[in-house]
Design a protein around this motif. Structure first.
Motif, mmCIF file in Angstrom:
data_model
loop_
_atom_site.group_PDB
_atom_site.id
_atom_site.type_symbol
_atom_site.label_atom_id
_atom_site.label_comp_id
_atom_site.label_asym_id
_atom_site.label_seq_id
_atom_site.Cartn_x
_atom_site.Cartn_y
_atom_site.Cartn_z
ATOM 1 N N UNK A 94 0.793 -1.224 0.000
ATOM 2 C CA UNK A 94 0.000 0.000 0.000
ATOM 3 C C UNK A 94 0.822 1.270 0.000
ATOM 4 N N UNK A 95 1.844 1.335 0.840
ATOM 5 C CA UNK A 95 2.643 2.554 0.931
ATOM 6 C C UNK A 95 3.378 2.828 -0.374
ATOM 7 N N UNK A 96 3.992 1.797 -0.954
ATOM 8 C CA UNK A 96 4.740 2.013 -2.192
ATOM 9 C C UNK A 96 3.827 2.420 -3.341
ATOM 10 N N UNK A 97 2.627 1.882 -3.389
ATOM 11 C CA UNK A 97 1.710 2.279 -4.451
ATOM 12 C C UNK A 97 1.313 3.750 -4.293
ATOM 13 N N UNK A 98 1.080 4.175 -3.047
ATOM 14 C CA UNK A 98 0.770 5.584 -2.813
ATOM 15 C C UNK A 98 1.956 6.466 -3.203
ATOM 16 N N UNK A 99 3.159 6.053 -2.857
ATOM 17 C CA UNK A 99 4.356 6.819 -3.223
ATOM 18 C C UNK A 99 4.524 6.895 -4.736
ATOM 19 N N UNK A 100 4.258 5.795 -5.414
ATOM 20 C CA UNK A 100 4.404 5.783 -6.869
ATOM 21 C C UNK A 100 3.391 6.707 -7.535
ATOM 22 N N UNK A 101 2.172 6.734 -7.015
ATOM 23 C CA UNK A 101 1.179 7.666 -7.565
ATOM 24 C C UNK A 101 1.633 9.104 -7.384
ATOM 25 N N UNK A 102 2.217 9.405 -6.224
ATOM 26 C CA UNK A 102 2.735 10.749 -6.011
ATOM 27 C C UNK A 102 3.887 11.063 -6.937
ATOM 28 N N UNK A 103 4.749 10.080 -7.163
ATOM 29 C CA UNK A 103 5.884 10.291 -8.070
ATOM 30 C C UNK A 103 5.399 10.608 -9.480
ATOM 31 N N UNK A 104 4.427 9.867 -9.953
ATOM 32 C CA UNK A 104 3.899 10.098 -11.300
ATOM 33 C C UNK A 104 3.225 11.464 -11.379
ATOM 34 N N UNK A 105 2.453 11.807 -10.343
ATOM 35 C CA UNK A 105 1.741 13.089 -10.340
ATOM 36 C C UNK A 105 2.707 14.273 -10.297
ATOM 37 N N UNK A 106 3.866 14.093 -9.695
ATOM 38 C CA UNK A 106 4.842 15.187 -9.612
ATOM 39 C C UNK A 106 5.410 15.541 -10.977
ATOM 40 N N UNK A 107 5.384 14.599 -11.909
ATOM 41 C CA UNK A 107 5.888 14.867 -13.253
ATOM 42 C C UNK A 107 7.403 14.956 -13.291
ATOM 43 N N UNK A 108 7.912 15.587 -14.327
ATOM 44 C CA UNK A 108 9.356 15.661 -14.538
ATOM 45 C C UNK A 108 9.943 17.012 -14.159
#
Length: 374
Positions: A110-124
């Motif tokens: 659960x935590x890693x999936x939430x972190x990954x969603x945040x990473x994607x949303x942050x963009x480049x």
């Protein structure tokens, strides 16, 4: 019995002399570094699931950073049912974005999936991603220190071992040992040495180079890791130098409660550390008995030379615990209690394996996440 005493003493001499000085607790975040020419853009990512009791203080401390550069905050609400997102939104932080989490895919914790969603949303756009837990409160200069050192040393990952809460009787007895044992497994000096193969991290506060993280495939490569911070440390060290330090800047405000609560916290990931191997479990329990229980047993029940060798090993054990006890402002007499504390951790390790065998391993926020592991 003499050979048992000699072996126990030799093990402690070896640990103190040859384990990268893990017990000295010297790796701190106190050094000063040059101010970057340009302060990089940072996006803080906070995964949260039912954190209503702590989220306001955590988000507030991020919003209050005296960071000269551009700082954005993404709170990933992982299906909270207690109003976590609403509490965070009520703070009125202009740079805060609330991202509702999507359902947990198969093969992710659960935590890693939430972190990954945040990473994607942050963009480049951001140069760094600051992953920080929803129960961690940071001093105002934390991000400034993290980024200045990361820029100066070209770190791919800069992490801080947050100061854990140490208020209740169980916390005072067990929490300093948690960090002590962590340092024994992942000596900070070795983690921070680029030539060393040892890598680790502390998940409560991690500043990651966004481009380096993208090169390893984001968090997809460690999606099922129950000990996600150390898995991330290993992945990022393959991209460049990393750093892990003790700190008083970042503090955990989550109460760990009583003996049972701390035991469950240890059991959540102890068997994962052993690779879910029954042989590793047996070896660990036997090894802990030799290292921690044999010295006091020899001191109390043996005679002659074995007793004195056992006492010497017990004294070295107590000595090794002193720097961590000082860090947590505990009495030096707790050093002599390390055998009993280790016995508690050994019991929690067995419970961790038992939970895994019952299909309830890695239980956190209603999810038995160790079932994802091979």
């Amino acid at each position: 019995m003499i050979w048992l005493a000699v072996l126990a003493l030799a093990v402690w001499i070896g640990l103190l002399a040859a384990r990268n000085g893990f017990w000295l607790a010297r790796e701190r975040d106190e050094a000063l570094f040059p101010v970057p020419v340009h302060w990089p853009k940072v996006t803080a990512i906070v995964p949260a699931r039912d954190e209503a009791d702590v989220i306001a203080r955590a988000i507030g401390s991020i919003a209050a950073q005296d960071y000269p550069g551009d700082l954005q905050i993404i709170l990933v609400d992982d299906g909270s049912s207690d109003g976590t997102a609403e509490i965070a939104r009520s703070l009125g932080a202009p740079n805060l974005r609330i991202l509702p989490g999507t359902p947990l895919p198969r093969g992710w914790t659960g935590k890693l999936w939430a972190m990954e969603q945040g990473r994607i949303a942050a963009g480049e756009d951001p140069q760094y991603l600051w992953f920080t837990d929803a129960d961690i409160v940071h001093a105002p200069d934390t991000l400034r220190m993290l980024t200045s050192r990361a820029v100066a040393e070209r770190l791919t990952l800069h992490t801080l071992m947050a100061e854990l809460r140490c208020d209740s009787p169980a916390e005072r007895a067990l929490v300093p040992a948690f960090v002590f044992f962590f340092q024994m497994l992942y000596p900070f000096a070795a983690v921070n040495r680029p030539a060393s193969r040892i890598a680790g991290a502390a998940g409560g506060c991690m500043l990651a180079d966004r481009a380096a993280l993208a090169r390893v495939g984001g968090l997809q490569t460690i999606a099922a890791a129950l000990i996600d911070d150390c898995a991330m440390g290993r992945a990022m060290k393959r991209q460049g130098p990393i750093r892990l330090s003790l700190t008083r800047r970042s503090v955990s405000i989550r109460p760990y409660g009583g003996w049972r609560d701390i035991g469950r916290m240890i059991a959540r990931s102890a068997y994962a550390q052993l690779g879910y191997s029954p042989l590793a479990l047996a070896g660990t329990l036997i090894g802990m008995a030799l290292i921690y229980l044999a010295p006091p047993a020899l001191t109390l029940f043996a005679h002659g030379l074995p007793r004195w060798l056992g006492l010497a090993a017990w004294a070295l054990m107590a000595l090794s615990f002193q720097p961590m006890l000082r860090f947590y402002r505990r009495s030096p007499l707790w050093g002599w209690a390390l055998p009993s504390i280790a016995a508690f951790y050994a019991g929690a390790t067995f419970v961790s394996a038992w939970d895994h065998w019952r299909g309830k391993g890695g239980m956190w926020k209603g999810r038995a996440q160790a079932q994802l592991q091979p």
